[in-house]
Design an enzyme around this catalytic site. Structure first.
Site, PDB file in Angstrom:
ATOM      1  N   SER A 113       0.843  -1.198   0.000  1.00  0.00           N
ATOM      2  CA  SER A 113       0.000   0.000   0.000  1.00  0.00           C
ATOM      3  C   SER A 113       0.882   1.253   0.000  1.00  0.00           C
ATOM      4  O   SER A 113       1.636   1.471  -0.951  1.00  0.00           O
ATOM      5  CB  SER A 113      -0.954  -0.056   1.193  1.00  0.00           C
ATOM      6  OG  SER A 113      -2.056   0.800   1.010  1.00  0.00           O
ATOM      7  N   HIS A 144      -7.276  -6.268   0.797  1.00  0.00           N
ATOM      8  CA  HIS A 144      -6.155  -5.343   0.655  1.00  0.00           C
ATOM      9  C   HIS A 144      -4.944  -5.780   1.472  1.00  0.00           C
ATOM     10  O   HIS A 144      -3.807  -5.620   1.038  1.00  0.00           O
ATOM     11  CB  HIS A 144      -6.609  -3.942   1.077  1.00  0.00           C
ATOM     12  CG  HIS A 144      -5.562  -2.891   0.935  1.00  0.00           C
ATOM     13  ND1 HIS A 144      -4.902  -2.645  -0.262  1.00  0.00           N
ATOM     14  CD2 HIS A 144      -5.038  -2.003   1.835  1.00  0.00           C
ATOM     15  CE1 HIS A 144      -4.029  -1.666  -0.083  1.00  0.00           C
ATOM     16  NE2 HIS A 144      -4.095  -1.267   1.170  1.00  0.00           N
TER      17      HIS A 144
END
Length: 258
Positions: A86, A236
């Site tokens: 991320s 995620h």
């Protein structure tokens, strides 16, 4: 800047891991140990304004890429493998386009170089609603945060950053005021007119929408020697949702390029 880090293993190819926003190196301890067992010397690093690294403006990817360059020089680490999740993946990509040729492979976890809109507004409101100087325990913080974030797992992840100070009371590991004002920078696009040809693995969760199929054309323009792997059953936080699949996919890629 002296970034806080933890080294796992004394020998082998250096592999450096950068966490995402609101995270810190402890999030990667289990994965780091698993990777080190396959002959890699792993460095887990707290990025600025996170974990036990200094809280210091600015919060942007050119600066965090420069921090990474400084860290590698300080530790005398040459030709590493760079892995980022991320926000950490954005830092790694920014480093790659700024310092090409100084690393042997990239691993980018569930993020692309494109710009992302701010989507942590509610979480930031919840974190700022916690009266950090008045709470007496984590349960009080969790109760307040639950009004803004319904998922217990997300709250648990965030509240790992809450620690008790030696003199009493609580504080945050991350720089909440700066994250609140500069969160837009965490979604900034990584740009370059020169493609980076070093081998790169982009790993995404099947249940995540951070890397879409239509993003791939732009990704390979910037990283023409990239490949994409999708991990089933993962969102995620790919490494937390499917740790075995994450490690095996990573090692398969590294075996083919290192």
């Amino acid at each position: 800047m002296q970034l806080n880090f933890k080294q796992i293993g004394d020998t082998g190819k250096p592999l450096l891991i950068l966490h995402g926003v609101f995270g810190f190196l402890d999030n990667w301890l289990t994965i780091g140990k698993a990777i080190s067992e396959h002959g890699y010397r792993v460095y887990l690093v707290d990025q600025r304004n996170h974990g036990r690294s200094p809280h210091e403006a600015p919060l942007n990817f050119p600066t965090m890429a420069a921090d990474l360059r400084e860290f590698l020089n300080q530790q005398n680490i040459g030709s590493p493998i760079l892995l980022g999740h991320s926000m950490g993946g954005k830092t790694v990509m920014e480093y790659a386009v700024t310092y090409p040729g100084s690393f042997d492979a990239l691993v980018i976890v569930d993020i692309g170089p494109k710009a992302y809109p701010i989507h942590h507004t509610k979480i930031l409101k919840g974190l700022n609603a916690i009266p950090i100087g008045q709470i007496e325990n984590r349960n009080q913080a969790d109760e307040i945060l639950s009004e803004y974030e319904p998922l217990p797992g997300v709250r648990q992840f965030l509240l790992k950053n809450l620690y008790r100070k030696e003199e009493g009371g609580f504080a945050w590991r991350f720089n909440l005021p700066l994250l609140t004002t500069d969160m837009a920078n965490v979604g900034a696009q990584v740009k370059s007119n020169t493609p980076v040809g070093t081998p790169a693995l982009f790993m995404r969760g099947a249940n995540s929408n951070y890397i879409l199929d239509e993003d791939w054309e732009d990704i390979v323009k910037l990283f023409p020697n990239a490949q994409l792997k999708t991990i089933e059953g993962a969102g995620h936080w790919v490494q937390a949702d499917q740790p075995k699949a994450f490690v095996s996919t990573l090692l398969e890629f590294l075996d083919g390029v290192i």
